[in-house]
Design a protein around this motif. Structure first.
Motif, PDB file in Angstrom:
ATOM      1  N   ASN A  89      29.633   8.481  22.061  1.00  0.00           N
ATOM      2  CA  ASN A  89      30.377   9.566  21.399  1.00  0.00           C
ATOM      3  C   ASN A  89      31.186   8.503  20.413  1.00  0.00           C
ATOM      4  N   LEU A  90      32.103   9.366  19.610  1.00  0.00           N
ATOM      5  CA  LEU A  90      33.047   8.687  18.616  1.00  0.00           C
ATOM      6  C   LEU A  90      32.427   7.686  17.675  1.00  0.00           C
ATOM      7  N   LEU A  91      31.424   8.048  17.228  1.00  0.00           N
ATOM      8  CA  LEU A  91      30.733   7.453  16.339  1.00  0.00           C
ATOM      9  C   LEU A  91      31.749   6.838  15.108  1.00  0.00           C
ATOM     10  N   PRO A  92      32.093   7.690  14.292  1.00  0.00           N
ATOM     11  CA  PRO A  92      32.970   7.436  13.138  1.00  0.00           C
ATOM     12  C   PRO A  92      34.266   6.438  13.559  1.00  0.00           C
ATOM     13  N   TYR A  93      34.510   6.436  14.664  1.00  0.00           N
ATOM     14  CA  TYR A  93      35.636   5.446  15.265  1.00  0.00           C
ATOM     15  C   TYR A  93      35.035   4.163  15.240  1.00  0.00           C
ATOM     16  N   PHE A  94      34.082   4.051  15.974  1.00  0.00           N
ATOM     17  CA  PHE A  94      33.176   2.888  16.187  1.00  0.00           C
ATOM     18  C   PHE A  94      32.968   2.105  14.726  1.00  0.00           C
ATOM     19  N   LEU A  95      32.392   2.898  13.834  1.00  0.00           N
ATOM     20  CA  LEU A  95      32.082   2.584  12.460  1.00  0.00           C
ATOM     21  C   LEU A  95      33.383   1.999  11.792  1.00  0.00           C
ATOM     22  N   SER A  96      34.465   2.739  11.898  1.00  0.00           N
ATOM     23  CA  SER A  96      35.886   2.386  11.111  1.00  0.00           C
ATOM     24  C   SER A  96      36.347   1.092  11.849  1.00  0.00           C
ATOM     25  N   LYS A  97      36.075   0.846  12.985  1.00  0.00           N
ATOM     26  CA  LYS A  97      36.588  -0.342  13.424  1.00  0.00           C
ATOM     27  C   LYS A  97      35.782  -1.751  13.283  1.00  0.00           C
ATOM     28  N   ALA A  98      34.533  -1.360  13.091  1.00  0.00           N
ATOM     29  CA  ALA A  98      33.512  -2.472  12.764  1.00  0.00           C
ATOM     30  C   ALA A  98      33.811  -2.980  11.373  1.00  0.00           C
ATOM     31  N   ALA A  99      34.156  -1.624  10.318  1.00  0.00           N
ATOM     32  CA  ALA A  99      34.517  -2.103   9.110  1.00  0.00           C
ATOM     33  C   ALA A  99      35.749  -2.662   9.004  1.00  0.00           C
ATOM     34  N   THR A 100      36.961  -2.575   9.697  1.00  0.00           N
ATOM     35  CA  THR A 100      38.083  -2.938   9.837  1.00  0.00           C
ATOM     36  C   THR A 100      37.813  -4.471  10.003  1.00  0.00           C
ATOM     37  N   ASP A 101      37.202  -5.027  10.959  1.00  0.00           N
ATOM     38  CA  ASP A 101      36.813  -6.415  11.262  1.00  0.00           C
ATOM     39  C   ASP A 101      36.440  -7.036  10.022  1.00  0.00           C
ATOM     40  N   HIS A 102      35.532  -6.558   9.639  1.00  0.00           N
ATOM     41  CA  HIS A 102      34.776  -7.260   8.258  1.00  0.00           C
ATOM     42  C   HIS A 102      35.689  -7.180   7.148  1.00  0.00           C
ATOM     43  N   LEU A 103      36.496  -5.899   7.218  1.00  0.00           N
ATOM     44  CA  LEU A 103      37.786  -6.252   5.982  1.00  0.00           C
ATOM     45  C   LEU A 103      38.465  -7.506   6.252  1.00  0.00           C
ATOM     46  N   VAL A 104      38.957  -7.510   7.480  1.00  0.00           N
ATOM     47  CA  VAL A 104      39.782  -8.649   7.784  1.00  0.00           C
ATOM     48  C   VAL A 104      38.886  -9.916   7.030  1.00  0.00           C
ATOM     49  N   ARG A 105      37.699  -9.991   7.498  1.00  0.00           N
ATOM     50  CA  ARG A 105      37.137 -11.441   7.232  1.00  0.00           C
ATOM     51  C   ARG A 105      36.955 -11.719   5.686  1.00  0.00           C
ATOM     52  N   CYS A 106      36.705 -10.428   4.929  1.00  0.00           N
ATOM     53  CA  CYS A 106      36.562 -10.381   3.529  1.00  0.00           C
ATOM     54  C   CYS A 106      37.981 -10.823   2.970  1.00  0.00           C
ATOM     55  N   LEU A 107      39.084 -10.256   3.447  1.00  0.00           N
ATOM     56  CA  LEU A 107      40.273 -10.407   2.675  1.00  0.00           C
ATOM     57  C   LEU A 107      40.893 -11.760   3.002  1.00  0.00           C
ATOM     58  N   ALA A 108      40.745 -12.392   4.197  1.00  0.00           N
ATOM     59  CA  ALA A 108      41.133 -13.639   4.705  1.00  0.00           C
ATOM     60  C   ALA A 108      40.460 -14.724   3.604  1.00  0.00           C
ATOM     61  N   VAL A 109      39.196 -14.507   3.095  1.00  0.00           N
ATOM     62  CA  VAL A 109      38.729 -15.566   2.217  1.00  0.00           C
ATOM     63  C   VAL A 109      39.227 -15.264   1.059  1.00  0.00           C
ATOM     64  N   GLN A 110      39.534 -13.935   0.486  1.00  0.00           N
ATOM     65  CA  GLN A 110      39.862 -13.613  -0.892  1.00  0.00           C
ATOM     66  C   GLN A 110      41.502 -14.091  -0.986  1.00  0.00           C
ATOM     67  N   LEU A 111      42.247 -13.704  -0.018  1.00  0.00           N
ATOM     68  CA  LEU A 111      43.701 -14.036  -0.180  1.00  0.00           C
ATOM     69  C   LEU A 111      44.101 -15.279   0.219  1.00  0.00           C
ATOM     70  N   GLY A 112      43.355 -15.952   1.138  1.00  0.00           N
ATOM     71  CA  GLY A 112      43.708 -17.280   1.505  1.00  0.00           C
ATOM     72  C   GLY A 112      44.311 -18.151   0.486  1.00  0.00           C
ATOM     73  N   PRO A 113      43.516 -18.338  -0.829  1.00  0.00           N
ATOM     74  CA  PRO A 113      44.159 -19.294  -1.835  1.00  0.00           C
ATOM     75  C   PRO A 113      45.606 -18.610  -2.399  1.00  0.00           C
ATOM     76  N   LYS A 114      45.932 -17.416  -2.110  1.00  0.00           N
ATOM     77  CA  LYS A 114      46.982 -17.099  -2.399  1.00  0.00           C
ATOM     78  C   LYS A 114      48.077 -17.335  -1.362  1.00  0.00           C
ATOM     79  N   GLY A 115      47.922 -17.774  -0.010  1.00  0.00           N
ATOM     80  CA  GLY A 115      48.558 -18.233   0.796  1.00  0.00           C
ATOM     81  C   GLY A 115      48.991 -17.099   1.806  1.00  0.00           C
ATOM     82  N   ILE A 116      48.141 -15.968   1.656  1.00  0.00           N
ATOM     83  CA  ILE A 116      48.184 -14.881   2.558  1.00  0.00           C
ATOM     84  C   ILE A 116      47.164 -14.989   3.653  1.00  0.00           C
TER      85      ILE A 116
END
Length: 272
Positions: free
Chosen positions: A156-183
């Protein structure tokens, strides 16, 4: 944890649960805190708790509350602008707001899917975008509250699982993108936490359902996580001690995930 006093922090979903515990902890650490939530009554109660927690440091006036739905672009803008106006800076954004709904694919409605993804993912993306210019000024830090279920499957809870998987990858992508800005950008991934969002467990919204279901299966101390365990890790991730940590999704589950997928033993909704 050092380097927190005087920082200005936004904590979404802070009218209860992990968000409330996190806001209170930051208040105790001497931070300015903006609390956000949809229930104005509970939000006011949480703000009062922050004032009490901050009283020892003589800063009861360093807290503001913004009530509203984070899927509303106007609310997101107000949260960030009110923080900047009140405190003159933004150092930390904790994206904790979320919803847990939706079923298996045969029963899944588009409304439940859209609602879950809008609240758990889209609003987080665009809240971060709104806050970005101010976080650049302070070389600030972002923490998203994800879930151990981001890497697991379930009936069950398919959209919840999907949203949290995407959140993890958002964190990784933004870490690379925003790291040079010191964030720095990180996540905490809790297991079952005894908060309002997990009321679906058990029958009739049993307030002890999380402890009953997750507790006996948690290797560490045989008990489910409380909100405070998650708040402590969030505070660590934005502290000076974590200054070289970014792009990480830190599992805080008392070892629960080491036993395998909880949905192999979790009772199904409505089961006895």
């Amino acid at each position: 944890m050092s380097g927190l006093a005087g920082k200005s922090v936004i904590v979404t979903g802070s009218s209860s649960g992990i968000g409330e515990a996190t806001a209170i902890l930051f208040a105790r650490k001497g931070c300015n805190v903006t609390l956000c939530g949809q229930d104005s009554g509970r939000l006011q109660e949480a703000e009062e708790k922050c004032k009490q927690a901050g009283a020892a440091g003589g800063h009861t006036n360093r807290f503001i509350a913004v009530a509203g739905d984070m899927t509303d672009s106007g609310v997101r803008k107000k949260v960030v602008q009110d923080t900047q106006a009140a405190f003159g800076r933004l150092d930390v954004l904790v994206a904790n707001h979320g919803v847990l709904m939706g079923g298996a694919l045969p029963d899944l409605s588009e409304i439940d899917y859209d609602t879950t993804m809008d609240i758990n993912l889209k609003s987080t993306v665009f809240l971060i975008k709104e806050a970005l210019p101010y976080l650049e000024m302070t070389k600030g830090s972002i923490v998203c509250v994800s879930s151990i279920f981001s890497t697991m499957t379930g009936p069950n809870l398919l959209p919840y699982f999907l949203s949290k998987a995407a959140t993890d990858h958002l964190v990784r992508c933004l870490a690379v993108q925003l790291g040079p800005k010191g964030i720095r950008v990180n996540a905490v991934n809790p297991s079952g936490v005894n908060t309002r969002i997990a009321r679906f467990l058990g029958d009739s919204g049993d307030p002890d359902a999380v402890d009953k279901v997750f507790g006996p299966n948690t290797p560490l101390a045989g008990q489910a996580s409380g909100a405070q365990e998650q708040a402590d890790v969030i505070a660590f991730l934005v502290s000076e001690e974590a200054r070289f940590i970014t792009g990480q999704c830190l599992v805080v589950d008392g070892g629960l995930g080491l036993k395998g997928n909880p949905f192999n033993w979790l009772p199904q909704q409505g089961s006895s």
